[in-house]
Design a protein around this motif. Structure first.
Motif, PDB file in Angstrom:
ATOM      1  N   GLY A  23       0.824  -1.196   0.000  1.00  0.00           N
ATOM      2  CA  GLY A  23       0.000   0.000   0.000  1.00  0.00           C
ATOM      3  C   GLY A  23       0.860   1.248   0.000  1.00  0.00           C
ATOM      4  O   GLY A  23       1.961   1.277   0.552  1.00  0.00           O
ATOM      5  N   THR A  25      -0.625   4.521   0.630  1.00  0.00           N
ATOM      6  CA  THR A  25      -1.402   5.646   1.161  1.00  0.00           C
ATOM      7  C   THR A  25      -0.542   6.533   2.038  1.00  0.00           C
ATOM      8  O   THR A  25      -0.511   7.762   1.878  1.00  0.00           O
ATOM      9  N   GLY A  40      -5.889   4.387  -2.105  1.00  0.00           N
ATOM     10  CA  GLY A  40      -5.857   2.942  -1.920  1.00  0.00           C
ATOM     11  C   GLY A  40      -4.954   2.202  -2.874  1.00  0.00           C
ATOM     12  O   GLY A  40      -4.914   0.972  -2.852  1.00  0.00           O
ATOM     13  N   GLY A  41      -4.198   2.916  -3.709  1.00  0.00           N
ATOM     14  CA  GLY A  41      -3.359   2.272  -4.707  1.00  0.00           C
ATOM     15  C   GLY A  41      -2.214   1.484  -4.101  1.00  0.00           C
ATOM     16  O   GLY A  41      -1.909   1.597  -2.906  1.00  0.00           O
ATOM     17  N   THR A 275      -7.978  -1.924  -8.415  1.00  0.00           N
ATOM     18  CA  THR A 275      -7.774  -0.487  -8.239  1.00  0.00           C
ATOM     19  C   THR A 275      -7.209  -0.134  -6.875  1.00  0.00           C
ATOM     20  O   THR A 275      -6.724   0.978  -6.677  1.00  0.00           O
ATOM     21  N   SER A 276      -7.246  -1.065  -5.938  1.00  0.00           N
ATOM     22  CA  SER A 276      -6.754  -0.763  -4.593  1.00  0.00           C
ATOM     23  C   SER A 276      -6.159  -2.003  -3.959  1.00  0.00           C
ATOM     24  O   SER A 276      -6.473  -3.147  -4.348  1.00  0.00           O
TER      25      SER A 276
END
Length: 379
Positions: A23, A25, A40-41, A275-276
């Motif tokens: 992550g 973030t 959230g990428g 996407t996350s």
């Protein structure tokens, strides 16, 4: 179409790879300064192999390597005890194994990977493969995917790598020389390999491309990390590293900044579906509950491209002939594509120009990449 004869049996070696998805973030201070990602990428750890390596020199790969007898040793039993032990060591119920490619039975694959004087395996295959992947992540990247022995059962959330303790470089050099010492390191740290953070993802068998080439039966695992750990390439097998999102890795590949081999390119494009990190981790937990897919691509040479055919493609043939042979045709790839409707293939125009064509549905609740076609300007 004709078969191009490649006589002689190849020796297969069992290997394991772990895809580290971290992550981004709130990356830790140890993370490299990179542009922010959408909410959230996540980014993937890619390691560049040394140019002096005999196998895939210069390629950017996920951490991994060949299994050693030490990875399945009975000595691990005392480290996992008393909290975990046979038959599953706290892992979820075993999934149905992938069906072996004709001419390559499971028993033969296993025999081909073990030395003649090796002791019987004490750990199940999927546990030993996870231990191998964890050890290789440490040897190549200095990342410790370990968990304290007395820790309670892991919560269903992304894992964290163990912070590097003092003297880690010396330990890494010792483990590189003798994989049996990875157990000693774990004992000193009072930790076990965090096999529970490694989720079944699939596997690849090296296709036939040239006579006498190295052949690997490689299990792929996915490990979701809440934040990127410090990474230190060993300077021997691995000379550089980078964290890239699937789109960033694809762009770097297209710009010839990095070189990816077909399995890595396929997996990166597969991961572009998520996407996350939360979505990816949930998928891993819900997972490929119906079974694991392990593929041996069949090499198909055309007049102007090389194609890697995957199971489900209309030209794919589960025939033992293609353990050592390739398909070939004098037609151009454009003509062959016009004749094809059921597709699961990579088209390799050059070292940095790949297409992926997928028109079939995924099996075992897994997910396949979307069709990805390069711009004509790259040809």
């Amino acid at each position: 179409m004709s078969g191009s004869l490649r006589p002689g049996a190849s020796g297969w070696r069992r290997a394991a790879t772990v895809v580290l998805a971290a992550g981004w973030t709130r990356p830790s201070p140890a993370a490299p300064p990179l542009p922010p990602l959408p909410a959230g990428g996540f980014r993937l750890l890619l390691l560049q192999r040394c140019q002096a390596q005999g196998f895939l020199p210069g390629a950017y790969v996920f951490p991994g390597g060949v299994q050693d007898a030490a990875d399945r040793s009975a000595d691990w039993l005392r480290l996992f005890a008393p909290h975990h032990g046979p038959p599953r060591f706290g892992l979820r119920p075993a999934r149905p194994p992938p069906r072996p490619f004709p001419g390559l039975p499971d028993a033969d694959r296993a025999a081909a990977t073990q030395p003649d004087d090796a002791a019987p395996a004490a750990l199940p295959d999927d546990v030993a493969a996870r231990v191998c992947a964890v050890r290789e992540a440490f040897e190549e990247a200095g990342v410790l995917l370990l968990r304290p022995r007395g820790a309670p059962p892991a919560a269903p959330e992304p894992a964290r790598a163990l912070p590097p303790p003092p003297g880690l470089d010396a330990w890494r050099e010792r483990v590189r020389r003798d994989p049996r010492l990875f157990l000693s390191l774990c004992e000193q740290l009072d930790c076990t390999p965090d096999i529970w953070a490694l989720h079944d993802w699939g596997g690849w068998l090296t296709p036939s491309t040239r006579a006498g080439g190295r052949r690997f039966d490689t299990s792929f695992f996915m490990c979701c990390l809440s934040e990127p750990p410090p990474v230190r390439p060993d300077g021997s097998e691995v000379v550089r590293c980078q964290w890239s999102s699937p789109s960033e890795a694809t762009e770097s590949f297209m710009k010839k900044e990095i070189w990816l081999v077909p399995p890595q390119f396929y997996e990166i494009r597969r991961l572009a579906n998520f996407t996350s990190l939360a979505d990816l981790h949930k998928f891993c937990l819900d997972g490929t509950s119906e079974g694991i897919e392990k593929w041996m691509p069949i090499t198909f040479l055309t007049a102007n491209a090389m194609v890697q055919l995957l199971p489900g493609d209309e030209l794919y043939s589960e025939d033992s002939e293609y353990l050592e042979n390739v398909m070939s045709s004098g037609k151009k790839i454009e003509d062959i594509m016009k004749e094809s409707k059921t597709l699961h293939r990579l088209v390799l125009y050059s070292h940095h120009v790949f297409d992926i064509h997928v028109t079939i549905q995924s099996k075992h609740k897994h997910i396949y990449p979307k069709t990805y076609i390069i711009s004509k300007s790259h040809l």
